[in-house]
Design a protein around this motif. Structure first.
Motif, PDB file in Angstrom:
ATOM      1  N   TYR A 137      43.878  52.248  50.578  1.00  0.00           N
ATOM      2  CA  TYR A 137      43.188  50.971  50.415  1.00  0.00           C
ATOM      3  C   TYR A 137      42.758  50.733  48.968  1.00  0.00           C
ATOM      4  O   TYR A 137      42.560  49.600  48.540  1.00  0.00           O
ATOM      5  CB  TYR A 137      41.966  50.905  51.331  1.00  0.00           C
ATOM      6  CG  TYR A 137      40.830  51.819  50.927  1.00  0.00           C
ATOM      7  CD1 TYR A 137      39.839  51.381  50.046  1.00  0.00           C
ATOM      8  CD2 TYR A 137      40.752  53.127  51.410  1.00  0.00           C
ATOM      9  CE1 TYR A 137      38.798  52.212  49.670  1.00  0.00           C
ATOM     10  CE2 TYR A 137      39.709  53.961  51.035  1.00  0.00           C
ATOM     11  CZ  TYR A 137      38.740  53.495  50.171  1.00  0.00           C
ATOM     12  OH  TYR A 137      37.714  54.328  49.799  1.00  0.00           O
ATOM     13  N   TRP A 138      42.565  51.804  48.207  1.00  0.00           N
ATOM     14  CA  TRP A 138      42.115  51.689  46.821  1.00  0.00           C
ATOM     15  C   TRP A 138      43.312  51.531  45.885  1.00  0.00           C
ATOM     16  O   TRP A 138      44.373  52.086  46.155  1.00  0.00           O
ATOM     17  CB  TRP A 138      41.324  52.951  46.444  1.00  0.00           C
ATOM     18  CG  TRP A 138      40.644  52.858  45.114  1.00  0.00           C
ATOM     19  CD1 TRP A 138      41.109  53.281  43.904  1.00  0.00           C
ATOM     20  CD2 TRP A 138      39.376  52.271  44.851  1.00  0.00           C
ATOM     21  NE1 TRP A 138      40.212  53.008  42.912  1.00  0.00           N
ATOM     22  CE2 TRP A 138      39.139  52.380  43.471  1.00  0.00           C
ATOM     23  CE3 TRP A 138      38.410  51.653  45.657  1.00  0.00           C
ATOM     24  CZ2 TRP A 138      37.973  51.893  42.872  1.00  0.00           C
ATOM     25  CZ3 TRP A 138      37.263  51.179  45.064  1.00  0.00           C
ATOM     26  CH2 TRP A 138      37.054  51.310  43.686  1.00  0.00           C
ATOM     27  N   PRO A 139      43.196  50.795  44.777  1.00  0.00           N
ATOM     28  CA  PRO A 139      42.008  50.137  44.238  1.00  0.00           C
ATOM     29  C   PRO A 139      41.924  48.688  44.686  1.00  0.00           C
ATOM     30  O   PRO A 139      42.899  48.135  45.202  1.00  0.00           O
ATOM     31  CB  PRO A 139      42.249  50.218  42.728  1.00  0.00           C
ATOM     32  CG  PRO A 139      43.733  50.043  42.616  1.00  0.00           C
ATOM     33  CD  PRO A 139      44.317  50.771  43.798  1.00  0.00           C
ATOM     34  N   PRO A 140      40.783  48.019  44.441  1.00  0.00           N
ATOM     35  CA  PRO A 140      40.718  46.580  44.691  1.00  0.00           C
ATOM     36  C   PRO A 140      41.604  45.833  43.706  1.00  0.00           C
ATOM     37  O   PRO A 140      41.893  46.333  42.613  1.00  0.00           O
ATOM     38  CB  PRO A 140      39.233  46.249  44.446  1.00  0.00           C
ATOM     39  CG  PRO A 140      38.740  47.342  43.554  1.00  0.00           C
ATOM     40  CD  PRO A 140      39.516  48.571  43.914  1.00  0.00           C
ATOM     41  N   VAL A 141      42.076  44.669  44.098  1.00  0.00           N
ATOM     42  CA  VAL A 141      42.823  43.846  43.155  1.00  0.00           C
ATOM     43  C   VAL A 141      41.834  43.209  42.182  1.00  0.00           C
ATOM     44  O   VAL A 141      40.663  42.998  42.504  1.00  0.00           O
ATOM     45  CB  VAL A 141      43.646  42.754  43.873  1.00  0.00           C
ATOM     46  CG1 VAL A 141      44.733  43.383  44.718  1.00  0.00           C
ATOM     47  CG2 VAL A 141      42.759  41.847  44.708  1.00  0.00           C
ATOM     48  N   ASP A 142      42.304  42.945  40.968  1.00  0.00           N
ATOM     49  CA  ASP A 142      41.502  42.261  39.953  1.00  0.00           C
ATOM     50  C   ASP A 142      41.935  40.801  39.895  1.00  0.00           C
ATOM     51  O   ASP A 142      43.134  40.509  39.830  1.00  0.00           O
ATOM     52  CB  ASP A 142      41.697  42.902  38.578  1.00  0.00           C
ATOM     53  CG  ASP A 142      41.169  44.329  38.532  1.00  0.00           C
ATOM     54  OD1 ASP A 142      40.102  44.575  39.112  1.00  0.00           O
ATOM     55  OD2 ASP A 142      41.834  45.194  37.929  1.00  0.00           O
ATOM     56  N   VAL A 143      40.956  39.896  39.894  1.00  0.00           N
ATOM     57  CA  VAL A 143      41.244  38.462  39.942  1.00  0.00           C
ATOM     58  C   VAL A 143      40.549  37.759  38.788  1.00  0.00           C
ATOM     59  O   VAL A 143      39.367  37.979  38.533  1.00  0.00           O
ATOM     60  CB  VAL A 143      40.775  37.846  41.273  1.00  0.00           C
ATOM     61  CG1 VAL A 143      41.148  36.362  41.335  1.00  0.00           C
ATOM     62  CG2 VAL A 143      41.361  38.599  42.460  1.00  0.00           C
ATOM     63  N   VAL A 144      41.295  36.907  38.090  1.00  0.00           N
ATOM     64  CA  VAL A 144      40.740  36.039  37.053  1.00  0.00           C
ATOM     65  C   VAL A 144      41.189  34.616  37.368  1.00  0.00           C
ATOM     66  O   VAL A 144      42.367  34.381  37.637  1.00  0.00           O
ATOM     67  CB  VAL A 144      41.228  36.455  35.652  1.00  0.00           C
ATOM     68  CG1 VAL A 144      40.800  35.433  34.614  1.00  0.00           C
ATOM     69  CG2 VAL A 144      40.704  37.829  35.290  1.00  0.00           C
ATOM     70  N   ALA A 145      40.231  33.675  37.360  1.00  0.00           N
ATOM     71  CA  ALA A 145      40.563  32.295  37.713  1.00  0.00           C
ATOM     72  C   ALA A 145      40.039  31.332  36.662  1.00  0.00           C
ATOM     73  O   ALA A 145      38.944  31.501  36.131  1.00  0.00           O
ATOM     74  CB  ALA A 145      39.981  31.945  39.083  1.00  0.00           C
ATOM     75  N   GLU A 146      40.854  30.325  36.367  1.00  0.00           N
ATOM     76  CA  GLU A 146      40.448  29.183  35.555  1.00  0.00           C
ATOM     77  C   GLU A 146      40.513  27.976  36.473  1.00  0.00           C
ATOM     78  O   GLU A 146      41.510  27.257  36.542  1.00  0.00           O
ATOM     79  CB  GLU A 146      41.377  29.031  34.349  1.00  0.00           C
ATOM     80  CG  GLU A 146      40.885  28.034  33.317  1.00  0.00           C
ATOM     81  CD  GLU A 146      41.873  27.869  32.180  1.00  0.00           C
ATOM     82  OE1 GLU A 146      42.955  27.286  32.436  1.00  0.00           O
ATOM     83  OE2 GLU A 146      41.582  28.311  31.064  1.00  0.00           O
ATOM     84  N   VAL A 147      39.418  27.773  37.206  1.00  0.00           N
ATOM     85  CA  VAL A 147      39.412  26.803  38.301  1.00  0.00           C
ATOM     86  C   VAL A 147      39.686  25.395  37.802  1.00  0.00           C
ATOM     87  O   VAL A 147      40.426  24.626  38.436  1.00  0.00           O
ATOM     88  CB  VAL A 147      38.063  26.871  39.049  1.00  0.00           C
ATOM     89  CG1 VAL A 147      37.972  25.765  40.089  1.00  0.00           C
ATOM     90  CG2 VAL A 147      37.898  28.241  39.705  1.00  0.00           C
TER      91      VAL A 147
END
Length: 416
Positions: free
Chosen positions: A357-367
């Motif tokens: 299950y590891w690692p968490p995904v990394d998310v970057v957003a420019e909404v």
């Protein structure tokens, strides 16, 4: 095990590191002594490098920006254009003839937005000597002070002791400046005072909601709403009207993660569930309509029980959808405010394996521009790191084959 104590200690250690970094950097420029002196300047405060948010005092008249490390690899479409901020140094000028404070130690809690009031904890040498752990800030009581730079007066009416850094200026701070300049301050007895200025007569907001307030939460992106944590429920407080209404059903927990949507219309709450081992309740997500406080979507999943409440996110990618970045029982997934859920790993041509299950995904957003990027890191995995990028023009996948480094995503969408 007392998880609340662990949570406070973890928060304390993080803030202690930050405070130590600031202090040690300044002490290198000052003579070594056992007495702390606070001197206020017209632009800020010069002692252990505490500064006003409106300006940054410098010890030298010139400024040399630190070099920026180039990323190891660059995303196919970076979310933001790289830029170097222009910094204009402002020399410090003293406006007090004598130090504001001379004593054993101090801990900064922050400036008012207009730069008039400085909040801090001061500790006499006698108080420091009473510490059960020698030299460890936060283990001895102090005095909470608002210093008025216009009048030179000190306000010490609020009984905050300065134990541990959670009474400081970071997460869980007992004070919050509102956009209109008024002050909210939470007292140990559960009162939440709203005042025009420090030590002015205030209104007790806790009396309005009918229960003691234990913490002041995040302000909404439009700066209209504020989350207040009570003993039995969360409250949505509209500071502009003075009205407050509760969030339905959700019980406060220091491990919950409450995150505003970009348009301030909704909240996504990651419920910690039962983190003692029996998985009952399992935890999950609740989507809240801010205008009413009602739950409009719910989905159960098993969080990883981070002590700081951050594992799993959520991270909003637009006004209607967010990403849960990690779960123990189904992996990362997308969820909309309507409750629609879809797995995320198929974007990378992968399926979820509970043992991995590891690692968490990394998310970057420019909404505002409809763009976001999701990194499937190679941390702890033998597979290559992969980057999914979504823009209004299309979507793409980029693979990073290097196995001798762990890839991370930067705020502009670049990977290195």
């Amino acid at each position: 095990m007392d998880f609340n104590w662990m949570n406070r200690m973890q928060t304390y250690l993080r803030q202690l590191w930050i405070i130590s970094f600031v202090i040690f950097g300044a002490v290198a420029c000052l003579p070594t002594n056992e007495v702390v002196e606070v001197t206020v300047t017209r632009e800020g405060v010069v002692v252990e490098t505490a500064v006003s948010p409106s300006a940054t005092p410098t010890l030298e008249p010139t400024f040399t920006p630190e070099p920026t490390l180039a990323p190891t690899a660059t995303a196919t479409q970076a979310l933001l254009s790289p830029h170097t901020p222009k910094v204009t140094p402002i020399p410090a000028r003293l406006i007090t003839d004598e130090p504001v404070f001379v004593g054993g130690d101090l801990q900064f809690a922050g400036w008012s937005p207009n730069g008039r009031y400085l909040a801090y904890y001061e500790y006499t040498e006698e108080q420091v000597a009473e510490s059960p752990v020698e030299g460890l800030r936060g283990t001895y009581p102090g005095t909470f002070v608002f210093y008025d730079t216009q009048t030179g007066e000190k306000c010490t009416d609020y009984p905050l002791a300065g134990f541990f850094a959670y009474e400081g200026g970071g997460s869980g701070s007992p004070l919050r400046w509102l956009p209109d300049g008024r002050l909210l301050i939470k007292l140990p007895d559960g009162q939440l005072l709203l005042t025009e200025a420090p030590c002015a007569v205030g209104e007790n907001i806790a009396a309005q909601v009918g229960e003691p307030i234990s913490s002041i939460g995040a302000v909404s992106p439009d700066e209209r709403w504020m989350i207040l944590t009570g003993v039995v429920q969360y409250w949505l407080y509209d500071w502009s009207t003075g009205n407050a209404h509760p969030i339905a059903e959700v019980q406060p927990d220091s491990f919950n993660n409450v995150v505003w949507s970009p348009d301030s219309q909704h909240l996504s709450i990651t419920l910690a569930g039962n983190y003692t081992g029996d998985r009952s309740p399992i935890g999950g997500t609740r989507v809240i309509e801010v205008a009413t406080g009602d739950i409009i979507a719910r989905y159960d999943w098993e969080p990883a029980n981070a002590l700081d409440g951050s594992f799993g996110g959520p991270v909003w990618i637009n006004n209607d959808e967010f990403v849960v970045t990690l779960s123990l029982d189904q992996g990362p997934f997308f969820m909309t405010i309507n409750g629609d859920v879809r797995p995320l790993l198929p974007l990378f041509d992968e399926t979820f394996e509970p043992e991995n299950y590891w690692p968490p995904v990394d998310v970057v957003a420019e909404v505002a521009n409809g763009r976001y990027a999701i990194l499937r890191s190679n941390e702890g995995r033998e597979s290559a790191a992969k980057l999914y990028t979504f823009t209004p023009e299309g979507e793409s996948i980029e693979v990073f084959e290097q196995t001798n480094v762990t890839f991370r995503i930067f705020p502009n969408g670049e990977v290195g």
